[in-house]
Design a protein around this motif. Structure first.
Motif, PDB file in Angstrom:
ATOM      1  N   UNK A 104      -0.955 -32.925 -17.807  1.00 49.97           N
ATOM      2  CA  UNK A 104      -1.645 -31.906 -17.021  1.00 49.97           C
ATOM      3  C   UNK A 104      -1.458 -30.547 -17.686  1.00 49.97           C
ATOM      4  N   UNK A 105      -2.431 -29.647 -17.566  1.00 48.44           N
ATOM      5  CA  UNK A 105      -2.281 -28.308 -18.135  1.00 48.44           C
ATOM      6  C   UNK A 105      -1.241 -27.489 -17.371  1.00 48.44           C
ATOM      7  N   UNK A 106      -0.355 -26.847 -18.100  1.00 46.68           N
ATOM      8  CA  UNK A 106       0.709 -26.072 -17.463  1.00 46.68           C
ATOM      9  C   UNK A 106       0.227 -24.805 -16.745  1.00 46.68           C
ATOM     10  N   UNK A 107      -0.791 -24.096 -17.234  1.00 47.49           N
ATOM     11  CA  UNK A 107      -1.148 -22.818 -16.605  1.00 47.49           C
ATOM     12  C   UNK A 107      -1.577 -22.911 -15.142  1.00 47.49           C
ATOM     13  N   UNK A 156      -4.527 -32.157  -6.012  1.00 50.71           N
ATOM     14  CA  UNK A 156      -4.366 -30.793  -6.517  1.00 50.71           C
ATOM     15  C   UNK A 156      -5.571 -30.475  -7.387  1.00 50.71           C
ATOM     16  N   UNK A 157      -6.323 -29.453  -6.992  1.00 57.54           N
ATOM     17  CA  UNK A 157      -7.516 -29.054  -7.742  1.00 57.54           C
ATOM     18  C   UNK A 157      -7.530 -27.543  -7.888  1.00 57.54           C
ATOM     19  N   UNK A 158      -8.290 -27.058  -8.852  1.00 52.27           N
ATOM     20  CA  UNK A 158      -8.431 -25.628  -9.079  1.00 52.27           C
ATOM     21  C   UNK A 158      -9.865 -25.305  -9.435  1.00 52.27           C
ATOM     22  N   UNK A 159     -10.275 -24.081  -9.136  1.00 54.97           N
ATOM     23  CA  UNK A 159     -11.633 -23.664  -9.484  1.00 54.97           C
ATOM     24  C   UNK A 159     -11.729 -23.099 -10.898  1.00 54.97           C
ATOM     25  N   UNK A 160     -10.573 -23.033 -11.600  1.00 55.16           N
ATOM     26  CA  UNK A 160     -10.561 -22.540 -12.979  1.00 55.16           C
ATOM     27  C   UNK A 160      -9.729 -23.488 -13.845  1.00 55.16           C
ATOM     28  N   UNK A 161     -10.273 -24.635 -14.238  1.00 57.10           N
ATOM     29  CA  UNK A 161      -9.521 -25.580 -15.080  1.00 57.10           C
ATOM     30  C   UNK A 161      -9.041 -24.904 -16.366  1.00 57.10           C
ATOM     31  N   UNK A 162      -7.883 -25.339 -16.835  1.00 57.29           N
ATOM     32  CA  UNK A 162      -7.277 -24.741 -18.036  1.00 57.29           C
ATOM     33  C   UNK A 162      -7.100 -25.792 -19.120  1.00 57.29           C
ATOM     34  N   UNK A 163      -7.126 -25.333 -20.352  1.00 55.38           N
ATOM     35  CA  UNK A 163      -6.815 -26.178 -21.495  1.00 55.38           C
ATOM     36  C   UNK A 163      -5.378 -25.913 -21.917  1.00 55.38           C
TER      37      UNK A 163
END
Length: 264
Positions: A211-214, A247-254
């Motif tokens: 999973x992306x850490x940010x 767990x979801x976010x509106x700004x996915x991170x790489x």
């Protein structure tokens, strides 16, 4: 950034007991709306909040025998401040602990990572664990520690985190375990990662690279899984029937798993 998280637990309680839940998002200066409901078939149970270190919150419930259902949901907008640095933490998190037996890994860690420090050491430890330990669901025991994981070369997220923590502590780097919600995690679950103190701040590292850490969101923080379990109980027995975590976010991170990232 908006992060939406939820947890659903269905439990069979065999005798009345005291139940401690660590499923709520840790406190922070972000905007947070949340709801925690613990109920039986016909009763909503009282919940008492207990403050934990590093903003964590535990919830205490006196549960009767029978089916007990836990539902937690939170929407978090914004970011937490970087984790504060306390002198006592820099002492406590260099010591061996129940599941991160750094004293047993001193020779191995110092030979393997000789000459490295700071971000370079973090990247090297994460890369070594990622390359030499396989993520296999159900492959470890709840009593396994970092030494067991090093020998077996397989485990789940908490095993990866314990090994990273132990290897870093063996190199005199303060390190600890954090339970988090992790948008983008596959398979989705409560997630365990390590935090290490280098270059004057706490930084999150995850050797599973699942999973992306940010976008991770802190739940609880401590020496190892002893301090961060999502459920513990006393005075009776229970069976976990089912569990769902989202767990979801509106700004996915790489995130390629390298470099310094703060858990916020």
């Amino acid at each position: 950034m908006l992060r939406s998280v939820a947890a659903h637990l269905s439990l069979d309680v065999h005798q009345p007991l005291e139940m401690l839940l660590a499923v709520a998002v840790a406190e922070g200066p972000f905007d947070r709306s949340e709801r925690l409901l613990v109920r039986t078939d016909d009763t909503v149970l009282d919940v008492e909040e207990i403050k934990l270190p590093h903003g964590g919150r535990m919830h205490r419930v006196l549960a009767p025998a029978g089916r007990v259902v836990v539902d937690y949901q939170a929407d978090v907008t914004g970011w937490a401040e970087p984790a504060p640095v306390e002198d006592v933490d820099l002492v406590e998190y260099r010591r061996p602990s129940r599941y991160a037996e750094s004293d047993r890994l001193l020779a191995f860690s110092r030979d393997q990572f000789a000459g490295l420090a700071g971000a370079a050491l973090l990247d090297a430890v994460v890369a070594w664990v990622s390359q030499h330990v396989r993520y296999v669901s159900g492959s470890s025991l709840p009593t396994d520690g970092a030494t067991d994981t090093l020998l077996k070369r397989r485990g789940v997220c908490r095993d990866f985190a314990h090994l990273v923590v132990a290897l870093l502590r063996a190199c005199d780097v303060p390190a600890r375990l954090a339970a988090v919600y992790a948008p983008g995690l596959r398979p989705m679950d409560f997630h365990a990662v390590a935090e290490a103190y280098v270059e004057g701040a706490w930084h999150v590292v995850d050797a599973t690279r699942l999973a992306p850490r940010p976008t991770m969101l802190r739940i609880a923080t401590g020496r190892d899984a002893t301090d961060t379990a999502f459920l513990s109980y006393y005075g009776g027995s229970l069976r976990l029937r089912s569990m769902t975590v989202t767990a979801v976010t509106d700004e996915p991170a790489e995130d390629d798993g390298t470099g310094l990232v703060a858990l916020r």
